[in-house]
Design an enzyme around this catalytic site. Structure first.
Site, PDB file in Angstrom:
ATOM      1  N   SER A 139      24.961  21.537  35.424  1.00 13.01           N
ATOM      2  CA  SER A 139      24.466  20.292  34.109  1.00 13.01           C
ATOM      3  C   SER A 139      23.185  19.893  35.095  1.00 13.01           C
ATOM      4  O   SER A 139      23.284  20.007  36.303  1.00 13.01           O
ATOM      5  CB  SER A 139      25.527  19.624  34.089  1.00 13.01           C
ATOM      6  OG  SER A 139      25.094  18.214  33.363  1.00 13.01           O
ATOM      7  N   TYR A 152      31.900  13.254  36.991  1.00  9.01           N
ATOM      8  CA  TYR A 152      31.272  14.548  36.612  1.00  9.01           C
ATOM      9  C   TYR A 152      30.444  14.644  37.292  1.00  9.01           C
ATOM     10  O   TYR A 152      30.026  15.974  37.684  1.00  9.01           O
ATOM     11  CB  TYR A 152      30.922  14.091  35.049  1.00  9.01           C
ATOM     12  CG  TYR A 152      30.086  15.261  34.280  1.00  9.01           C
ATOM     13  CD1 TYR A 152      31.087  16.207  33.403  1.00  9.01           C
ATOM     14  CD2 TYR A 152      29.122  15.438  34.215  1.00  9.01           C
ATOM     15  CE1 TYR A 152      30.549  17.067  32.788  1.00  9.01           C
ATOM     16  CE2 TYR A 152      28.396  16.643  33.409  1.00  9.01           C
ATOM     17  CZ  TYR A 152      29.066  17.505  32.674  1.00  9.01           C
ATOM     18  OH  TYR A 152      28.489  18.298  32.090  1.00  9.01           O
TER      19      TYR A 152
HETATM   20  P1  NAD Z   1      33.371  21.701  24.938  1.00 10.09           P
HETATM   21  O1  NAD Z   1      34.451  20.708  24.938  1.00 10.09           O
HETATM   22  O2  NAD Z   1      33.133  21.877  23.682  1.00 10.09           O
HETATM   23  O3  NAD Z   1      34.365  23.104  25.377  1.00 10.09           O
HETATM   24  C1  NAD Z   1      35.061  22.724  26.636  1.00 10.09           C
HETATM   25  C2  NAD Z   1      35.979  24.165  26.799  1.00 10.09           C
HETATM   26  O4  NAD Z   1      36.758  23.890  28.065  1.00 10.09           O
HETATM   27  C3  NAD Z   1      36.940  24.244  25.525  1.00 10.09           C
HETATM   28  O5  NAD Z   1      36.949  25.773  25.205  1.00 10.09           O
HETATM   29  C4  NAD Z   1      38.164  23.748  26.232  1.00 10.09           C
HETATM   30  O6  NAD Z   1      39.474  24.266  25.684  1.00 10.09           O
HETATM   31  C5  NAD Z   1      37.979  24.385  27.487  1.00 10.09           C
HETATM   32  N1  NAD Z   1      38.882  23.390  28.513  1.00 10.09           N
HETATM   33  C6  NAD Z   1      38.977  22.192  28.836  1.00 10.09           C
HETATM   34  N2  NAD Z   1      39.927  21.860  29.895  1.00 10.09           N
HETATM   35  C7  NAD Z   1      40.129  23.030  30.194  1.00 10.09           C
HETATM   36  C8  NAD Z   1      41.324  23.568  31.101  1.00 10.09           C
HETATM   37  N3  NAD Z   1      41.931  22.287  31.997  1.00 10.09           N
HETATM   38  N4  NAD Z   1      41.543  24.568  31.284  1.00 10.09           N
HETATM   39  C9  NAD Z   1      40.960  25.804  30.668  1.00 10.09           C
HETATM   40  N5  NAD Z   1      40.002  25.373  29.595  1.00 10.09           N
HETATM   41  C10 NAD Z   1      39.878  24.155  29.392  1.00 10.09           C
HETATM   42  O7  NAD Z   1      32.690  21.446  25.934  1.00 10.09           O
HETATM   43  P2  NAD Z   1      30.870  21.902  26.342  1.00 10.09           P
HETATM   44  O8  NAD Z   1      30.149  20.867  25.844  1.00 10.09           O
HETATM   45  O9  NAD Z   1      30.965  23.404  25.613  1.00 10.09           O
HETATM   46  O10 NAD Z   1      31.059  22.238  28.070  1.00 10.09           O
HETATM   47  C11 NAD Z   1      31.252  23.539  28.754  1.00 10.09           C
HETATM   48  C12 NAD Z   1      30.570  23.205  29.803  1.00 10.09           C
HETATM   49  O11 NAD Z   1      29.129  22.847  29.876  1.00 10.09           O
HETATM   50  C13 NAD Z   1      31.333  22.057  30.897  1.00 10.09           C
HETATM   51  O12 NAD Z   1      31.229  22.573  32.139  1.00 10.09           O
HETATM   52  C14 NAD Z   1      30.225  20.869  30.618  1.00 10.09           C
HETATM   53  O13 NAD Z   1      30.342  20.023  31.787  1.00 10.09           O
HETATM   54  C15 NAD Z   1      28.761  21.776  30.799  1.00 10.09           C
HETATM   55  N6  NAD Z   1      28.004  21.054  30.157  1.00 10.09           N
HETATM   56  C16 NAD Z   1      27.777  20.781  28.771  1.00 10.09           C
HETATM   57  C17 NAD Z   1      26.664  19.960  28.391  1.00 10.09           C
HETATM   58  C18 NAD Z   1      26.611  19.462  27.045  1.00 10.09           C
HETATM   59  O14 NAD Z   1      25.551  18.634  26.761  1.00 10.09           O
HETATM   60  N7  NAD Z   1      27.671  19.665  26.274  1.00 10.09           N
HETATM   61  C19 NAD Z   1      25.385  19.665  29.212  1.00 10.09           C
HETATM   62  C20 NAD Z   1      25.748  20.212  30.522  1.00 10.09           C
HETATM   63  C21 NAD Z   1      26.703  20.909  30.770  1.00 10.09           C
END
Ligand code: NAD
Length: 256
Positions: A139, A152
């Protein structure tokens, strides 16, 4: 570029960014091992439309035994993991002095330790095959801080450190390890933060605009498919000398 014959394991691919990456890799011909919570049947069907082999393993990646089961499943059913995308992640927002200890522990386990465990368990198979790609979804919060996100930000900084070490340890091989650092992406993880802000003012659209305006100069969200395309580039021959990088894709967040 074709990923025909390669198998990609994408953690947390039942939603958001992970799903976008899984769809892009499947479209490029890869077989997919999906992971994540919730009913995976609709997601499996979506990925299957591209014609490759698709499976889902429900491992909770906060549990090292379940990560090992997932990788053993990929080895047994798919012949191993060629592309590992460490994407599963969660968020909790609170000031440090109010931060629940159990939320700290959970975020470190899911967002950081799971990356270590899946990497160490997949590397021997990649070394045996002489090729591999590890893409860690970190991120912008792996490179800069923001208030309220102690666990985080600490975990994502840790992921970038780990990425550099694995990038170095694999440098003289055809295995690469890199991190992608997205800015805001409109997924359930971010929608919750918008809803929490909107609950204070009663205006969700304004909350969405304010969230972008504070950090992301483009005023547009990064999309899961753009993140899929960047992952695909890192898997390509053109990306073979990108090693140990932390690549931001953030609408200008880190440029100011
Ligand atoms: P999201 O909540 O849409 O999806 C998260 C996914 O992780 C889901 O499929 C969920 O079932 C799975 N998950 C959660 N806990 C879990 C566990 N203990 N075991 C297995 N699976 C698990 O989130 P997202 O926004 O798509 O985030 C995905 C990644 O991207 C994360 O690492 C997040 O930190 C990173 N990220 C997101 C953003 C953003 O703006 N959305 C920005 C930077 C980084």
């Amino acid at each position: 570029m074709s990923l025909q014959g390669k198998t990609a394991l994408v953690t947390g691919s039942t939603s958001g960014i992970g799903l976008g990456i899984a769809l892009t890799l499947a479209k490029a011909g890869a077989n997919l091992v999906l992971n994540g919570f919730g009913d995976a049947s609709a997601v499996i069907e979506q990925v299957r439309q591209y014609g490759g082999k698709v499976g889902h393993h429900p491992a909770d990646v906060s549990d090292v035994g379940q990560i090992a089961d997932m990788i053993a499943y990929a080895e047994r059913e798919f012949g191993g993991v060629d592309i590992l995308v460490n994407n599963a992640g969660i968020q909790h927002v609170d000031a440090v002095e109010d931060f629940p200890v159990e939320s700290w522990d959970k975020i470190i386990a899911i967002n950081l330790s799971s990356v270590f465990h899946s990497t160490r368990l997949c590397l021997p198979g990649m070394r045996a095959k002489g090729w591999g790609r590890i893409v860690n979804i970190a991120s912008v919060h792996g490179l800069v801080g923001s208030t309220g996100k102690a666990a985080y930000v600490a975990a994502k900084h840790g992921v970038i450190g780990l990425t550099k070490v694995v990038g170095l340890e694999t440098a003289a091989s055809q295995i690469t390890c890199n991190a992608i650092c997205p800015g805001w992406v409109l997924t359930p993880l971010v929608q919750k933060q918008i809803d929490d802000r909107g609950a204070e003012t009663g205006d969700i659209e304004q909350a969405k605009h304010d969230l972008l305006a504070e950090k992301q100069p483009s005023l547009e969200f990064v999309t899961p498919s753009q993140l899929g395309e960047l992952t695909l580039f890192l898997c390509s021959d053109a990306g073979a000398q990108v090693r140990g990088a932390a690549w931001n894709i953030d609408g200008g967040w880190l440029a100011r």
